[in-house]
Design a protein around this motif. Structure first.
Motif, short mmCIF file in Angstrom:
data_model
loop_
_atom_site.label_atom_id
_atom_site.label_comp_id
_atom_site.label_asym_id
_atom_site.label_seq_id
_atom_site.Cartn_x
_atom_site.Cartn_y
_atom_site.Cartn_z
N PRO A 71 39.88 4.60 29.70
CA PRO A 71 39.07 3.41 29.41
C PRO A 71 38.39 2.88 30.68
O PRO A 71 38.94 2.93 31.77
CB PRO A 71 40.09 2.39 28.90
N GLY A 72 37.17 2.42 30.52
CA GLY A 72 36.43 1.84 31.63
C GLY A 72 35.83 2.88 32.58
O GLY A 72 35.37 2.53 33.66
N ALA A 73 35.83 4.15 32.18
CA ALA A 73 35.27 5.20 33.03
C ALA A 73 33.86 5.55 32.55
O ALA A 73 33.52 5.35 31.38
CB ALA A 73 36.16 6.44 32.99
N LYS A 74 33.08 6.07 33.45
CA LYS A 74 31.72 6.51 33.10
C LYS A 74 31.80 7.66 32.11
O LYS A 74 32.83 8.34 32.00
CB LYS A 74 30.96 6.91 34.35
N THR A 75 30.71 7.90 31.41
CA THR A 75 30.70 8.89 30.33
C THR A 75 30.93 10.32 30.83
O THR A 75 31.37 11.16 30.07
CB THR A 75 29.38 8.85 29.55
N TRP A 76 30.65 10.59 32.10
CA TRP A 76 30.86 11.94 32.61
C TRP A 76 32.31 12.24 32.92
O TRP A 76 32.67 13.38 33.21
CB TRP A 76 29.95 12.26 33.79
N ILE A 77 33.18 11.23 32.83
CA ILE A 77 34.63 11.47 32.91
C ILE A 77 35.07 11.78 31.49
O ILE A 77 35.12 10.90 30.63
CB ILE A 77 35.39 10.23 33.45
N ASP A 92 32.57 16.15 33.86
CA ASP A 92 31.40 16.95 33.49
C ASP A 92 30.47 16.93 34.70
O ASP A 92 29.78 15.96 34.94
CB ASP A 92 30.73 16.34 32.25
N LEU A 93 30.50 18.02 35.47
CA LEU A 93 29.76 18.05 36.73
C LEU A 93 28.26 17.90 36.53
O LEU A 93 27.60 17.20 37.30
CB LEU A 93 30.09 19.35 37.49
N ALA A 116 39.56 16.86 50.19
CA ALA A 116 39.62 15.52 50.77
C ALA A 116 40.58 14.62 49.97
O ALA A 116 40.27 13.47 49.66
CB ALA A 116 38.23 14.90 50.86
N ASN A 117 41.71 15.17 49.58
CA ASN A 117 42.73 14.47 48.79
C ASN A 117 42.23 14.04 47.42
O ASN A 117 42.78 13.12 46.82
CB ASN A 117 43.32 13.29 49.55
N ILE A 118 41.19 14.66 46.93
CA ILE A 118 40.68 14.43 45.58
C ILE A 118 40.98 15.67 44.76
O ILE A 118 40.48 16.75 45.06
CB ILE A 118 39.15 14.17 45.59
N SER A 119 41.80 15.50 43.72
CA SER A 119 42.08 16.60 42.80
C SER A 119 41.36 16.29 41.50
O SER A 119 41.44 15.17 40.98
CB SER A 119 43.58 16.73 42.55
N ALA A 120 40.68 17.29 40.97
CA ALA A 120 39.93 17.09 39.73
C ALA A 120 39.63 18.43 39.09
O ALA A 120 39.67 19.48 39.74
CB ALA A 120 38.62 16.34 40.01
N GLY A 121 39.32 18.36 37.81
CA GLY A 121 38.84 19.52 37.08
C GLY A 121 37.35 19.33 36.83
O GLY A 121 36.95 18.34 36.23
N LEU A 122 36.54 20.22 37.33
CA LEU A 122 35.08 20.12 37.19
C LEU A 122 34.63 21.02 36.05
O LEU A 122 34.79 22.24 36.11
CB LEU A 122 34.38 20.53 38.48
#
Length: 183
Positions: A71-77, A92-93, A116-122
């Motif tokens: 909730p509260g995240a941009k649509t690309w999340i 969504d890259l 840079a200590n950012i973990s994510a799935g692109l």
């Protein structure tokens, strides 16, 4: 042989054999310069062909079936995925950088990064495999034609009639637009 083999000692006979072998031996071929190869993961975002260093990708996975909404995240999340007990945001890259969402299909893949200590799935349209490209063919001077990729471009390779833009995941992980995921 000038000397009779039967009258020579075994050691003398071996020395004579070695001398003759060295006389007739061909030299080893000259060592040519070894070309260093740049290894990367090739992927596609829309019509853009990108490649990133193999060291910048932890894993490649299919698009997860279940995502928890944020909730509260941009649509690309797209949501949160549980990857072996680790909660990762799925981004969504293409939508994040260019604005248009990826059309999810059986070729869609998720590139897992930890930069840079950012973990994510692109989320990307398609992963095209590992490419081994001659390092000397990397063009660092030609600017990226797609303005939405330019901040992350670290050169290009022209290979098999395709221009591959080198995409720097570290630059992405430090980018304000990428980090500003809240509405």
């Amino acid at each position: 042989m000038a000397n009779n083999i039967s009258t020579q000692s075994p050691f003398s006979w071996l020395q004579e054999l070695e001398r003759r072998t060295k006389q007739r031996a061909k030299g080893l071929p000259r060592q040519q310069k070894v070309e260093s190869l740049w290894r990367g993961i090739a992927f596609r975002l829309g019509n853009a062909y990108l490649i990133t260093s193999i060291n910048q990708i932890r894993e490649i996975l299919p698009y997860p079936n279940q995502l928890a909404k944020v909730p509260g995240a941009k649509t690309w999340i797209k949501g949160l995925a549980n990857i072996r007990g680790l909660l990762l945001p799925v981004i969504d890259l293409n939508a994040c950088l260019e604005g248009s969402a990826i059309s999810i299909n059986n070729r869609s893949r998720m590139l897992l990064i930890n930069q840079a200590n950012i973990s994510a799935g692109l989320l990307v349209d398609e992963v095209l495999g590992i490419k081994h490209l001659p390092e000397h063919q990397r063009d660092l001077d030609t600017p990226c034609k797609q303005t939405w990729i330019a901040p992350f471009a670290k050169g290009i390779f022209s290979y098999q009639e395709i221009t591959w833009t080198v995409f720097d995941m570290q630059a992405l992980a430090g980018n304000h637009q990428f980090l500003n995921a809240a509405l």
